[in-house]
Design a protein around this motif. Sequence first.
Motif, PDB file in Angstrom:
ATOM      1  N   LYS A 174      26.237  12.256   7.193  1.00  0.00           N
ATOM      2  CA  LYS A 174      25.006  11.633   7.712  1.00  0.00           C
ATOM      3  C   LYS A 174      25.033  10.126   7.500  1.00  0.00           C
ATOM      4  O   LYS A 174      24.678   9.361   8.398  1.00  0.00           O
ATOM      5  N   GLU A 175      25.483   9.694   6.315  1.00  0.00           N
ATOM      6  CA  GLU A 175      25.536   8.256   6.015  1.00  0.00           C
ATOM      7  C   GLU A 175      26.594   7.546   6.850  1.00  0.00           C
ATOM      8  O   GLU A 175      26.515   6.346   7.061  1.00  0.00           O
ATOM      9  N   SER A 176      27.593   8.301   7.308  1.00  0.00           N
ATOM     10  CA  SER A 176      28.705   7.710   8.060  1.00  0.00           C
ATOM     11  C   SER A 176      28.571   7.899   9.567  1.00  0.00           C
ATOM     12  O   SER A 176      29.472   7.548  10.315  1.00  0.00           O
ATOM     13  N   GLY A 177      27.465   8.501  10.012  1.00  0.00           N
ATOM     14  CA  GLY A 177      27.255   8.717  11.433  1.00  0.00           C
ATOM     15  C   GLY A 177      28.122   9.819  12.020  1.00  0.00           C
ATOM     16  O   GLY A 177      28.417   9.832  13.212  1.00  0.00           O
ATOM     17  N   LEU A 178      28.525  10.766  11.178  1.00  0.00           N
ATOM     18  CA  LEU A 178      29.342  11.897  11.639  1.00  0.00           C
ATOM     19  C   LEU A 178      28.484  13.158  11.686  1.00  0.00           C
ATOM     20  O   LEU A 178      27.398  13.201  11.126  1.00  0.00           O
ATOM     21  N   SER A 179      29.010  14.195  12.307  1.00  0.00           N
ATOM     22  CA  SER A 179      28.294  15.467  12.387  1.00  0.00           C
ATOM     23  C   SER A 179      28.253  16.150  11.020  1.00  0.00           C
ATOM     24  O   SER A 179      29.302  16.434  10.424  1.00  0.00           O
ATOM     25  N   SER A 215      31.292  13.277  -0.881  1.00  0.00           N
ATOM     26  CA  SER A 215      30.584  12.253  -0.114  1.00  0.00           C
ATOM     27  C   SER A 215      31.365  10.938  -0.138  1.00  0.00           C
ATOM     28  O   SER A 215      31.558  10.285   0.897  1.00  0.00           O
ATOM     29  N   GLY A 216      31.837  10.559  -1.321  1.00  0.00           N
ATOM     30  CA  GLY A 216      32.618   9.338  -1.462  1.00  0.00           C
ATOM     31  C   GLY A 216      33.925   9.391  -0.695  1.00  0.00           C
ATOM     32  O   GLY A 216      34.355   8.393  -0.100  1.00  0.00           O
ATOM     33  N   ALA A 217      34.562  10.559  -0.674  1.00  0.00           N
ATOM     34  CA  ALA A 217      35.820  10.708   0.066  1.00  0.00           C
ATOM     35  C   ALA A 217      35.595  10.504   1.560  1.00  0.00           C
ATOM     36  O   ALA A 217      36.392   9.839   2.235  1.00  0.00           O
ATOM     37  N   ILE A 218      34.507  11.047   2.077  1.00  0.00           N
ATOM     38  CA  ILE A 218      34.191  10.896   3.505  1.00  0.00           C
ATOM     39  C   ILE A 218      33.921   9.429   3.836  1.00  0.00           C
ATOM     40  O   ILE A 218      34.479   8.877   4.792  1.00  0.00           O
ATOM     41  N   LYS A 219      33.060   8.803   3.030  1.00  0.00           N
ATOM     42  CA  LYS A 219      32.714   7.401   3.301  1.00  0.00           C
ATOM     43  C   LYS A 219      33.936   6.495   3.148  1.00  0.00           C
ATOM     44  O   LYS A 219      34.135   5.575   3.945  1.00  0.00           O
ATOM     45  N   GLY A 220      34.773   6.777   2.153  1.00  0.00           N
ATOM     46  CA  GLY A 220      35.986   5.995   1.948  1.00  0.00           C
ATOM     47  C   GLY A 220      36.952   6.139   3.106  1.00  0.00           C
ATOM     48  O   GLY A 220      37.511   5.152   3.599  1.00  0.00           O
ATOM     49  N   ALA A 221      37.147   7.382   3.557  1.00  0.00           N
ATOM     50  CA  ALA A 221      38.055   7.627   4.678  1.00  0.00           C
ATOM     51  C   ALA A 221      37.559   6.921   5.932  1.00  0.00           C
ATOM     52  O   ALA A 221      38.324   6.263   6.638  1.00  0.00           O
ATOM     53  N   LYS A 222      36.254   7.039   6.181  1.00  0.00           N
ATOM     54  CA  LYS A 222      35.678   6.416   7.379  1.00  0.00           C
ATOM     55  C   LYS A 222      35.859   4.894   7.322  1.00  0.00           C
ATOM     56  O   LYS A 222      36.185   4.266   8.328  1.00  0.00           O
ATOM     57  N   SER A 223      35.690   4.325   6.141  1.00  0.00           N
ATOM     58  CA  SER A 223      35.760   2.862   6.011  1.00  0.00           C
ATOM     59  C   SER A 223      37.165   2.317   6.270  1.00  0.00           C
ATOM     60  O   SER A 223      37.313   1.165   6.656  1.00  0.00           O
ATOM     61  N   ILE A 224      38.190   3.143   6.063  1.00  0.00           N
ATOM     62  CA  ILE A 224      39.563   2.669   6.313  1.00  0.00           C
ATOM     63  C   ILE A 224      40.139   3.255   7.602  1.00  0.00           C
ATOM     64  O   ILE A 224      41.332   3.127   7.879  1.00  0.00           O
ATOM     65  N   GLY A 225      39.297   3.943   8.362  1.00  0.00           N
ATOM     66  CA  GLY A 225      39.744   4.484   9.643  1.00  0.00           C
ATOM     67  C   GLY A 225      40.544   5.769   9.533  1.00  0.00           C
ATOM     68  O   GLY A 225      41.215   6.173  10.484  1.00  0.00           O
ATOM     69  N   ALA A 226      40.484   6.423   8.373  1.00  0.00           N
ATOM     70  CA  ALA A 226      41.183   7.696   8.200  1.00  0.00           C
ATOM     71  C   ALA A 226      40.281   8.837   8.673  1.00  0.00           C
ATOM     72  O   ALA A 226      39.103   8.642   8.948  1.00  0.00           O
ATOM     73  N   ASP A 227      40.827  10.039   8.746  1.00  0.00           N
ATOM     74  CA  ASP A 227      40.066  11.196   9.218  1.00  0.00           C
ATOM     75  C   ASP A 227      39.128  11.688   8.114  1.00  0.00           C
ATOM     76  O   ASP A 227      39.581  12.248   7.108  1.00  0.00           O
ATOM     77  N   ALA A 228      37.842  11.470   8.317  1.00  0.00           N
ATOM     78  CA  ALA A 228      36.845  11.821   7.294  1.00  0.00           C
ATOM     79  C   ALA A 228      36.751  13.329   7.089  1.00  0.00           C
ATOM     80  O   ALA A 228      36.502  13.791   5.973  1.00  0.00           O
ATOM     81  N   LEU A 229      36.960  14.105   8.145  1.00  0.00           N
ATOM     82  CA  LEU A 229      36.878  15.560   8.000  1.00  0.00           C
ATOM     83  C   LEU A 229      38.074  16.091   7.209  1.00  0.00           C
ATOM     84  O   LEU A 229      37.928  16.996   6.391  1.00  0.00           O
ATOM     85  N   ASP A 230      39.247  15.504   7.434  1.00  0.00           N
ATOM     86  CA  ASP A 230      40.408  15.874   6.616  1.00  0.00           C
ATOM     87  C   ASP A 230      40.147  15.529   5.156  1.00  0.00           C
ATOM     88  O   ASP A 230      40.526  16.278   4.254  1.00  0.00           O
ATOM     89  N   ALA A 231      39.513  14.391   4.928  1.00  0.00           N
ATOM     90  CA  ALA A 231      39.192  13.980   3.560  1.00  0.00           C
ATOM     91  C   ALA A 231      38.235  14.977   2.913  1.00  0.00           C
ATOM     92  O   ALA A 231      38.424  15.360   1.754  1.00  0.00           O
ATOM     93  N   ALA A 232      37.225  15.415   3.660  1.00  0.00           N
ATOM     94  CA  ALA A 232      36.259  16.383   3.130  1.00  0.00           C
ATOM     95  C   ALA A 232      36.946  17.696   2.789  1.00  0.00           C
ATOM     96  O   ALA A 232      36.737  18.268   1.715  1.00  0.00           O
ATOM     97  N   SER A 233      37.792  18.155   3.701  1.00  0.00           N
ATOM     98  CA  SER A 233      38.481  19.425   3.504  1.00  0.00           C
ATOM     99  C   SER A 233      39.439  19.358   2.315  1.00  0.00           C
ATOM    100  O   SER A 233      39.431  20.227   1.435  1.00  0.00           O
TER     101      SER A 233
END
Length: 128
Positions: free
Chosen positions: A75-80, A24-42
């Motif tokens: 969900k917290e980041s507005g992503l699918s 969860s933190g990786a997704i939110k962190g990636a989103k906050s810096i404009g990185a790919d959140a799905l790549d971060a999750a994977s």
Amino acid sequence: GKSAIGGVKDVWGDVIGATSSTVSGAIKGAKSIGADALDAASGTARGLVTGAGDVGADVMEVTKGATQGATSGAKESGLSAEDAAAAAATGAFEAAEAIGESAVHAVRDVAASGVDGIKAVIKGDKDT
């Protein structure tokens, strides 16, 4: 005395909670810096499952936690949530393939049963 591996297993006490908050933190962190959140999750799920394999932790619990964390972070980041669950499951599956057949089955079981009502589609798994 305790071995190093035994100590590491102790750290994995609340495996689902720990892996969930990590992804969860990786997704939110990636989103906050404009990185790919799905790549971060994977990538994060892949690393966590690889680590679980290294210390003999429960791959199924790690995958559940990673998938839960992916959906909540999304969900917290507005992503699918579905896309995030798929990304985490795919990363977990890639790591599981390197661990062995029982790990692969564990990841498939979590993906098929889903987390919080969200099924996780493993990309690139020819057997699901």
